[in-house]
Design a protein around this motif. Structure first.
Motif, PDB file in Angstrom:
ATOM      1  N   LEU A 115     -31.047 -24.666 -46.027  1.00  0.00           N
ATOM      2  CA  LEU A 115     -31.693 -25.246 -47.199  1.00  0.00           C
ATOM      3  C   LEU A 115     -30.702 -25.947 -48.124  1.00  0.00           C
ATOM      4  O   LEU A 115     -30.989 -27.028 -48.635  1.00  0.00           O
ATOM      5  CB  LEU A 115     -32.453 -24.161 -47.957  1.00  0.00           C
ATOM      6  N   GLU A 116     -29.533 -25.356 -48.304  1.00  0.00           N
ATOM      7  CA  GLU A 116     -28.532 -25.950 -49.194  1.00  0.00           C
ATOM      8  C   GLU A 116     -28.095 -27.327 -48.682  1.00  0.00           C
ATOM      9  O   GLU A 116     -28.004 -28.277 -49.456  1.00  0.00           O
ATOM     10  CB  GLU A 116     -27.323 -25.024 -49.309  1.00  0.00           C
ATOM     11  N   GLN A 117     -27.871 -27.449 -47.377  1.00  0.00           N
ATOM     12  CA  GLN A 117     -27.468 -28.737 -46.817  1.00  0.00           C
ATOM     13  C   GLN A 117     -28.599 -29.760 -46.916  1.00  0.00           C
ATOM     14  O   GLN A 117     -28.341 -30.940 -47.150  1.00  0.00           O
ATOM     15  CB  GLN A 117     -27.032 -28.590 -45.359  1.00  0.00           C
ATOM     16  N   VAL A 118     -29.839 -29.316 -46.732  1.00  0.00           N
ATOM     17  CA  VAL A 118     -30.974 -30.239 -46.827  1.00  0.00           C
ATOM     18  C   VAL A 118     -31.103 -30.744 -48.260  1.00  0.00           C
ATOM     19  O   VAL A 118     -31.331 -31.935 -48.492  1.00  0.00           O
ATOM     20  CB  VAL A 118     -32.283 -29.569 -46.356  1.00  0.00           C
ATOM     21  N   HIS A 119     -30.928 -29.853 -49.235  1.00  0.00           N
ATOM     22  CA  HIS A 119     -30.956 -30.288 -50.641  1.00  0.00           C
ATOM     23  C   HIS A 119     -29.818 -31.259 -50.919  1.00  0.00           C
ATOM     24  O   HIS A 119     -30.001 -32.250 -51.627  1.00  0.00           O
ATOM     25  CB  HIS A 119     -30.858 -29.085 -51.586  1.00  0.00           C
ATOM     26  N   PHE A 120     -28.645 -30.975 -50.373  1.00  0.00           N
ATOM     27  CA  PHE A 120     -27.508 -31.867 -50.562  1.00  0.00           C
ATOM     28  C   PHE A 120     -27.794 -33.240 -49.963  1.00  0.00           C
ATOM     29  O   PHE A 120     -27.532 -34.271 -50.598  1.00  0.00           O
ATOM     30  CB  PHE A 120     -26.246 -31.256 -49.935  1.00  0.00           C
ATOM     31  N   LEU A 121     -28.357 -33.263 -48.757  1.00  0.00           N
ATOM     32  CA  LEU A 121     -28.711 -34.519 -48.095  1.00  0.00           C
ATOM     33  C   LEU A 121     -29.722 -35.299 -48.940  1.00  0.00           C
ATOM     34  O   LEU A 121     -29.572 -36.498 -49.151  1.00  0.00           O
ATOM     35  CB  LEU A 121     -29.293 -34.200 -46.722  1.00  0.00           C
ATOM     36  N   LEU A 122     -30.715 -34.603 -49.449  1.00  0.00           N
ATOM     37  CA  LEU A 122     -31.732 -35.241 -50.288  1.00  0.00           C
ATOM     38  C   LEU A 122     -31.122 -35.762 -51.582  1.00  0.00           C
ATOM     39  O   LEU A 122     -31.458 -36.861 -52.040  1.00  0.00           O
ATOM     40  CB  LEU A 122     -32.853 -34.244 -50.576  1.00  0.00           C
ATOM     41  N   ASP A 144     -20.758 -34.107 -43.344  1.00  0.00           N
ATOM     42  CA  ASP A 144     -19.820 -33.930 -42.248  1.00  0.00           C
ATOM     43  C   ASP A 144     -18.479 -33.408 -42.768  1.00  0.00           C
ATOM     44  O   ASP A 144     -17.889 -32.505 -42.177  1.00  0.00           O
ATOM     45  CB  ASP A 144     -19.642 -35.260 -41.507  1.00  0.00           C
ATOM     46  N   LEU A 145     -18.012 -33.969 -43.894  1.00  0.00           N
ATOM     47  CA  LEU A 145     -16.749 -33.508 -44.481  1.00  0.00           C
ATOM     48  C   LEU A 145     -16.842 -32.046 -44.913  1.00  0.00           C
ATOM     49  O   LEU A 145     -15.907 -31.269 -44.723  1.00  0.00           O
ATOM     50  CB  LEU A 145     -16.366 -34.389 -45.673  1.00  0.00           C
ATOM     51  N   MET A 146     -17.971 -31.676 -45.497  1.00  0.00           N
ATOM     52  CA  MET A 146     -18.160 -30.281 -45.909  1.00  0.00           C
ATOM     53  C   MET A 146     -18.145 -29.346 -44.705  1.00  0.00           C
ATOM     54  O   MET A 146     -17.543 -28.274 -44.748  1.00  0.00           O
ATOM     55  CB  MET A 146     -19.484 -30.122 -46.669  1.00  0.00           C
ATOM     56  N   GLU A 147     -18.799 -29.738 -43.622  1.00  0.00           N
ATOM     57  CA  GLU A 147     -18.819 -28.908 -42.415  1.00  0.00           C
ATOM     58  C   GLU A 147     -17.433 -28.784 -41.802  1.00  0.00           C
ATOM     59  O   GLU A 147     -17.037 -27.708 -41.348  1.00  0.00           O
ATOM     60  CB  GLU A 147     -19.811 -29.473 -41.405  1.00  0.00           C
ATOM     61  N   ARG A 148     -16.664 -29.867 -41.811  1.00  0.00           N
ATOM     62  CA  ARG A 148     -15.293 -29.818 -41.275  1.00  0.00           C
ATOM     63  C   ARG A 148     -14.417 -28.876 -42.089  1.00  0.00           C
ATOM     64  O   ARG A 148     -13.658 -28.089 -41.540  1.00  0.00           O
ATOM     65  CB  ARG A 148     -14.670 -31.215 -41.284  1.00  0.00           C
ATOM     66  N   GLU A 149     -14.512 -28.968 -43.426  1.00  0.00           N
ATOM     67  CA  GLU A 149     -13.721 -28.090 -44.287  1.00  0.00           C
ATOM     68  C   GLU A 149     -14.134 -26.645 -44.104  1.00  0.00           C
ATOM     69  O   GLU A 149     -13.301 -25.745 -44.126  1.00  0.00           O
ATOM     70  CB  GLU A 149     -13.860 -28.510 -45.762  1.00  0.00           C
ATOM     71  N   ASN A 150     -15.419 -26.419 -43.930  1.00  0.00           N
ATOM     72  CA  ASN A 150     -15.917 -25.061 -43.713  1.00  0.00           C
ATOM     73  C   ASN A 150     -15.366 -24.495 -42.411  1.00  0.00           C
ATOM     74  O   ASN A 150     -14.966 -23.329 -42.343  1.00  0.00           O
ATOM     75  CB  ASN A 150     -17.441 -25.058 -43.704  1.00  0.00           C
TER      76      ASN A 150
END
Length: 158
Positions: A115-122, A144-150
């Protein structure tokens, strides 16, 4: 008039994501949401995807088991809302394509568990009710950058 709200709802009428761009009290919000969802879900596929309801112009579209519902307030002078219905339908389609590119084939579970990523995308696409970005790559780059850092931070602790 800008977008007032965006809802993602399953076929049973359960809201999976709601995003409001104007202040509406919680009581009014839940009443409006349930009425609009009921109205959209009860319509057949042969009917138009545009509905005017309680001072809102509502545009919706069904993708697989999800309904994407966008509402914008009618103008105060009673004239027609200047918001283009086909433009709103195209925005919904662009949103779904972007989500498909991000999560493979978007489904209800993707929205529920990320949900957090979907809100961020929106939030990357819509700001203060106005559509600010429609380019899929520009929207997905920060995710994508957030996922890489994670992934980096997770690998550091192993």
């Amino acid at each position: 008039m800008p977008i007032s709200f965006l809802l993602m709802v399953n076929k049973q009428g359960q809201t999976r994501l709601s995003s409001y761009y104007e202040w509406i009290s919680m009581v009014e919000r839940s009443a409006l949401e349930s009425e609009i969802i009921r109205k959209c879900l009860s319509r057949s596929e042969l009917q138009c995807s545009f509905v005017e309801y309680r001072g809102y112009k509502v545009v919706y579209r069904r993708y697989a088991s999800l309904f994407f519902i966008v509402g914008s307030r009618l103008s105060k002078d009673g004239n027609d809302n200047p918001e283009n219905e086909l433009g709103m339908l195209e925005f919904i389609h662009n949103l779904v394509e972007t989500m498909d590119k991000w999560a493979g084939s978007i489904c209800e579970l993707d929205i529920m568990y990320q949900l957090e990523q979907v809100h961020f995308l929106l939030d990357e696409m819509v700001m203060n009710g106005y559509i600010v970005e429609t380019n899929k790559m520009n929207v997905l780059r920060p995710l994508d950058l957030m996922e890489r850092e994670n992934q980096k931070s997770e690998s550091m602790y192993r």
